[in-house]
Write a protein that holds these residues in place. Structure first.
Motif, PDB file in Angstrom:
ATOM      1  N   ALA A 216       1.488 -11.165  12.190  1.00  0.00           N
ATOM      2  CA  ALA A 216       2.262 -10.485  11.149  1.00  0.00           C
ATOM      3  C   ALA A 216       2.680  -9.090  11.609  1.00  0.00           C
ATOM      4  O   ALA A 216       3.836  -8.680  11.441  1.00  0.00           O
ATOM      5  CB  ALA A 216       1.434 -10.392   9.872  1.00  0.00           C
ATOM      6  N   LEU A 217       1.767  -8.372  12.213  1.00  0.00           N
ATOM      7  CA  LEU A 217       2.088  -7.029  12.703  1.00  0.00           C
ATOM      8  C   LEU A 217       3.089  -7.089  13.851  1.00  0.00           C
ATOM      9  O   LEU A 217       3.946  -6.202  13.988  1.00  0.00           O
ATOM     10  CB  LEU A 217       0.806  -6.321  13.144  1.00  0.00           C
ATOM     11  N   HIS A 218       3.000  -8.137  14.668  1.00  0.00           N
ATOM     12  CA  HIS A 218       3.953  -8.294  15.767  1.00  0.00           C
ATOM     13  C   HIS A 218       5.371  -8.505  15.231  1.00  0.00           C
ATOM     14  O   HIS A 218       6.340  -7.960  15.787  1.00  0.00           O
ATOM     15  CB  HIS A 218       3.544  -9.470  16.653  1.00  0.00           C
ATOM     16  N   VAL A 219       5.513  -9.282  14.154  1.00  0.00           N
ATOM     17  CA  VAL A 219       6.831  -9.501  13.534  1.00  0.00           C
ATOM     18  C   VAL A 219       7.430  -8.166  13.097  1.00  0.00           C
ATOM     19  O   VAL A 219       8.611  -7.874  13.354  1.00  0.00           O
ATOM     20  CB  VAL A 219       6.719 -10.469  12.344  1.00  0.00           C
ATOM     21  N   LEU A 220       6.626  -7.334  12.451  1.00  0.00           N
ATOM     22  CA  LEU A 220       7.126  -6.050  11.972  1.00  0.00           C
ATOM     23  C   LEU A 220       7.401  -5.086  13.121  1.00  0.00           C
ATOM     24  O   LEU A 220       8.393  -4.337  13.096  1.00  0.00           O
ATOM     25  CB  LEU A 220       6.129  -5.445  10.989  1.00  0.00           C
ATOM     26  N   ALA A 221       6.551  -5.105  14.143  1.00  0.00           N
ATOM     27  CA  ALA A 221       6.775  -4.233  15.301  1.00  0.00           C
ATOM     28  C   ALA A 221       8.055  -4.631  16.030  1.00  0.00           C
ATOM     29  O   ALA A 221       8.826  -3.762  16.475  1.00  0.00           O
ATOM     30  CB  ALA A 221       5.576  -4.300  16.239  1.00  0.00           C
ATOM     31  N   SER A 222       8.295  -5.928  16.153  1.00  0.00           N
ATOM     32  CA  SER A 222       9.522  -6.397  16.803  1.00  0.00           C
ATOM     33  C   SER A 222      10.747  -6.006  15.999  1.00  0.00           C
ATOM     34  O   SER A 222      11.783  -5.624  16.556  1.00  0.00           O
ATOM     35  CB  SER A 222       9.469  -7.921  16.986  1.00  0.00           C
ATOM     36  N   VAL A 245       0.047  -2.077   4.121  1.00  0.00           N
ATOM     37  CA  VAL A 245      -0.846  -2.999   3.411  1.00  0.00           C
ATOM     38  C   VAL A 245      -1.605  -3.878   4.399  1.00  0.00           C
ATOM     39  O   VAL A 245      -2.826  -4.072   4.295  1.00  0.00           O
ATOM     40  CB  VAL A 245      -0.042  -3.862   2.410  1.00  0.00           C
ATOM     41  N   ILE A 246      -0.881  -4.404   5.386  1.00  0.00           N
ATOM     42  CA  ILE A 246      -1.508  -5.290   6.362  1.00  0.00           C
ATOM     43  C   ILE A 246      -2.502  -4.514   7.235  1.00  0.00           C
ATOM     44  O   ILE A 246      -3.623  -4.987   7.507  1.00  0.00           O
ATOM     45  CB  ILE A 246      -0.429  -5.978   7.221  1.00  0.00           C
ATOM     46  N   LEU A 247      -2.118  -3.333   7.678  1.00  0.00           N
ATOM     47  CA  LEU A 247      -3.006  -2.525   8.516  1.00  0.00           C
ATOM     48  C   LEU A 247      -4.293  -2.163   7.773  1.00  0.00           C
ATOM     49  O   LEU A 247      -5.376  -2.092   8.379  1.00  0.00           O
ATOM     50  CB  LEU A 247      -2.287  -1.259   8.968  1.00  0.00           C
ATOM     51  N   GLN A 248      -4.198  -1.937   6.476  1.00  0.00           N
ATOM     52  CA  GLN A 248      -5.361  -1.553   5.686  1.00  0.00           C
ATOM     53  C   GLN A 248      -6.152  -2.763   5.187  1.00  0.00           C
ATOM     54  O   GLN A 248      -7.190  -2.596   4.539  1.00  0.00           O
ATOM     55  CB  GLN A 248      -4.922  -0.690   4.507  1.00  0.00           C
ATOM     56  N   GLY A 249      -5.642  -3.966   5.470  1.00  0.00           N
ATOM     57  CA  GLY A 249      -6.358  -5.174   5.069  1.00  0.00           C
ATOM     58  C   GLY A 249      -6.347  -5.443   3.588  1.00  0.00           C
ATOM     59  O   GLY A 249      -7.233  -6.133   3.060  1.00  0.00           O
ATOM     60  N   GLU A 250      -5.352  -4.934   2.879  1.00  0.00           N
ATOM     61  CA  GLU A 250      -5.262  -5.146   1.437  1.00  0.00           C
ATOM     62  C   GLU A 250      -4.520  -6.448   1.131  1.00  0.00           C
ATOM     63  O   GLU A 250      -3.714  -6.923   1.944  1.00  0.00           O
ATOM     64  CB  GLU A 250      -4.538  -3.968   0.789  1.00  0.00           C
ATOM     65  N   PRO A 251      -4.745  -7.022  -0.030  1.00  0.00           N
ATOM     66  CA  PRO A 251      -4.015  -8.246  -0.402  1.00  0.00           C
ATOM     67  C   PRO A 251      -2.555  -7.947  -0.714  1.00  0.00           C
ATOM     68  O   PRO A 251      -2.217  -6.852  -1.182  1.00  0.00           O
ATOM     69  CB  PRO A 251      -4.762  -8.745  -1.641  1.00  0.00           C
ATOM     70  N   VAL A 252      -1.690  -8.916  -0.448  1.00  0.00           N
ATOM     71  CA  VAL A 252      -0.267  -8.792  -0.763  1.00  0.00           C
ATOM     72  C   VAL A 252      -0.007  -9.447  -2.112  1.00  0.00           C
ATOM     73  O   VAL A 252      -0.403 -10.592  -2.339  1.00  0.00           O
ATOM     74  CB  VAL A 252       0.598  -9.468   0.323  1.00  0.00           C
ATOM     75  N   ASN A 253       0.646  -8.717  -2.989  1.00  0.00           N
ATOM     76  CA  ASN A 253       1.005  -9.258  -4.303  1.00  0.00           C
ATOM     77  C   ASN A 253       2.280 -10.080  -4.152  1.00  0.00           C
ATOM     78  O   ASN A 253       3.341  -9.529  -3.857  1.00  0.00           O
ATOM     79  CB  ASN A 253       1.226  -8.124  -5.300  1.00  0.00           C
ATOM     80  N   PRO A 254       2.223 -11.395  -4.362  1.00  0.00           N
ATOM     81  CA  PRO A 254       3.422 -12.220  -4.143  1.00  0.00           C
ATOM     82  C   PRO A 254       4.585 -11.862  -5.048  1.00  0.00           C
ATOM     83  O   PRO A 254       5.735 -12.076  -4.696  1.00  0.00           O
ATOM     84  CB  PRO A 254       2.926 -13.645  -4.417  1.00  0.00           C
ATOM     85  N   ARG A 255       4.318 -11.285  -6.204  1.00  0.00           N
ATOM     86  CA  ARG A 255       5.413 -10.997  -7.138  1.00  0.00           C
ATOM     87  C   ARG A 255       6.292  -9.850  -6.671  1.00  0.00           C
ATOM     88  O   ARG A 255       7.395  -9.675  -7.155  1.00  0.00           O
ATOM     89  CB  ARG A 255       4.854 -10.728  -8.539  1.00  0.00           C
ATOM     90  N   MET A 256       5.818  -9.077  -5.717  1.00  0.00           N
ATOM     91  CA  MET A 256       6.667  -8.014  -5.199  1.00  0.00           C
ATOM     92  C   MET A 256       7.888  -8.571  -4.488  1.00  0.00           C
ATOM     93  O   MET A 256       8.929  -7.933  -4.377  1.00  0.00           O
ATOM     94  CB  MET A 256       5.889  -7.108  -4.234  1.00  0.00           C
ATOM     95  N   PHE A 257       7.792  -9.817  -4.010  1.00  0.00           N
ATOM     96  CA  PHE A 257       8.911 -10.438  -3.317  1.00  0.00           C
ATOM     97  C   PHE A 257       9.843 -11.143  -4.311  1.00  0.00           C
ATOM     98  O   PHE A 257      11.028 -11.283  -4.044  1.00  0.00           O
ATOM     99  CB  PHE A 257       8.416 -11.469  -2.321  1.00  0.00           C
ATOM    100  N   ARG A 258       9.297 -11.581  -5.427  1.00  0.00           N
ATOM    101  CA  ARG A 258      10.121 -12.381  -6.324  1.00  0.00           C
ATOM    102  C   ARG A 258      11.098 -11.532  -7.117  1.00  0.00           C
ATOM    103  O   ARG A 258      12.233 -11.894  -7.314  1.00  0.00           O
ATOM    104  CB  ARG A 258       9.216 -13.179  -7.266  1.00  0.00           C
ATOM    105  N   ARG A 259      10.671 -10.406  -7.607  1.00  0.00           N
ATOM    106  CA  ARG A 259      11.581  -9.536  -8.359  1.00  0.00           C
ATOM    107  C   ARG A 259      11.325  -8.082  -8.000  1.00  0.00           C
ATOM    108  O   ARG A 259      11.340  -7.205  -8.844  1.00  0.00           O
ATOM    109  CB  ARG A 259      11.362  -9.724  -9.882  1.00  0.00           C
ATOM    110  N   GLY A 260      11.063  -7.827  -6.726  1.00  0.00           N
ATOM    111  CA  GLY A 260      10.661  -6.486  -6.325  1.00  0.00           C
ATOM    112  C   GLY A 260      11.723  -5.745  -5.557  1.00  0.00           C
ATOM    113  O   GLY A 260      12.892  -6.122  -5.505  1.00  0.00           O
ATOM    114  N   ALA A 261      11.285  -4.699  -4.909  1.00  0.00           N
ATOM    115  CA  ALA A 261      12.202  -3.806  -4.225  1.00  0.00           C
ATOM    116  C   ALA A 261      12.880  -4.463  -3.032  1.00  0.00           C
ATOM    117  O   ALA A 261      13.913  -4.013  -2.563  1.00  0.00           O
ATOM    118  CB  ALA A 261      11.459  -2.552  -3.775  1.00  0.00           C
ATOM    119  N   LEU A 262      12.282  -5.542  -2.527  1.00  0.00           N
ATOM    120  CA  LEU A 262      12.867  -6.212  -1.363  1.00  0.00           C
ATOM    121  C   LEU A 262      14.043  -7.089  -1.747  1.00  0.00           C
ATOM    122  O   LEU A 262      14.637  -7.741  -0.893  1.00  0.00           O
ATOM    123  CB  LEU A 262      11.800  -7.048  -0.651  1.00  0.00           C
TER     124      LEU A 262
END
Length: 265
Positions: A216-222, A245-262
């Protein structure tokens, strides 16, 4: 011969079958004409627009008389195929309209399913409807008969709907926790659209959620390296936040993708 089993495709190759048996449409210009009329099924198409679109194929002016010949040939093909009861080609003033049941045409089934997926309220239903829509997609509109200019002009709205269906399916599958198959799907999608931020975010989050933190970090670094090299920019704020979030080992909230800033999907 009854035409109740007629079916038409304009996504990818223009094709027509009756009771599962392919029918011959004729020359390329006739297939293009049929495809254009099917895309606009039920809506009048001005003769001048049809003349201009058909002329684009050989880049020379064509009089209306040539359109009349094409129309006559197309009508003959439909008549020979026993299609009079499925679709009807009617002239009214300076327009032609092909009328028929939209469910006979793949692009209209596709559009309906994407609309239903957008209005669905549960991840399983969104995933089901988006998957059904994506099974209808066999390529861009009129891919085998139209020029690049026509495909872009006529097909652009459907390309956007195709991306919408992909994002709907991905978001729903992520919420359902189907990470392993989704990771493979996202690898294909991001290969085709390497700069699409929402797809990149989903891919990184899916890899992370399936236990592949380093990938996952490799995808973002690339992504960061590509954006820096091509645009002189760092990661967008939302992707940077996901990286944190990934670096800190926290869970990802799936709803941020459904109607979020992304981006709303």
């Amino acid at each position: 011969m009854a035409a109740t089993g007629s079916s038409f495709r304009v996504l990818g190759n223009v094709a027509w079958t009756v009771d599962g048996h392919p029918r011959t449409i004729g020359r390329r210009r006739e297939r293009l004409l049929l495809g254009l009329l099917l895309v606009e099924l039920g809506r009048p198409l001005p003769m001048d627009r049809l003349v201009a679109l058909l002329a684009d194929e050989d880049d020379r002016p064509r009089p209306r008389a040539d359109l009349y010949v094409d129309i006559c040939r197309l009508r003959a093909s439909l008549r020979r195929g026993g299609c009079e009861d499925a679709v009807r080609l009617v002239r009214s003033g300076s327009t032609y309209t092909l009328s028929g049941d939209p469910e006979l045409v793949d692009v209209h089934r596709f559009t309906r399913l994407v609309d239903q997926a957008q209005r669905a309220t549960t991840p399983p239903e969104v995933s089901r409807l988006a998957s059904l829509a994506l099974t209808e997609w066999r390529g861009p509109v009129l891919e085998d008969v139209a020029s690049d200019r026509i495909r872009h002009g006529v097909g652009a709205p459907f390309e956007e709907l195709h991306l919408t269906a992909q994002l709907l399916h991905v978001a729903a599958e992520f919420e359902l926790g189907n990470y392993w198959p989704l990771a493979a799907e996202l690898a294909r999608l991001t290969e085709a659209r390497p700069e699409h931020e929402t797809l990149l975010a989903f891919r990184a989050a899916t890899l992370y959620a399936s236990g592949r933190r380093a990938d996952a970090l490799h995808v973002l670094a690339s992504a960061r390296a590509r954006m820096t090299a091509q645009l002189g920019l760092d990661l967008p704020r939302e992707l940077h936040a996901l990286q944190t979030v990934i670096l800190q080992g926290e869970p990802v909230n799936p709803r941020m993708f459904r109607r979020g800033a992304l981006g709303a999907v």
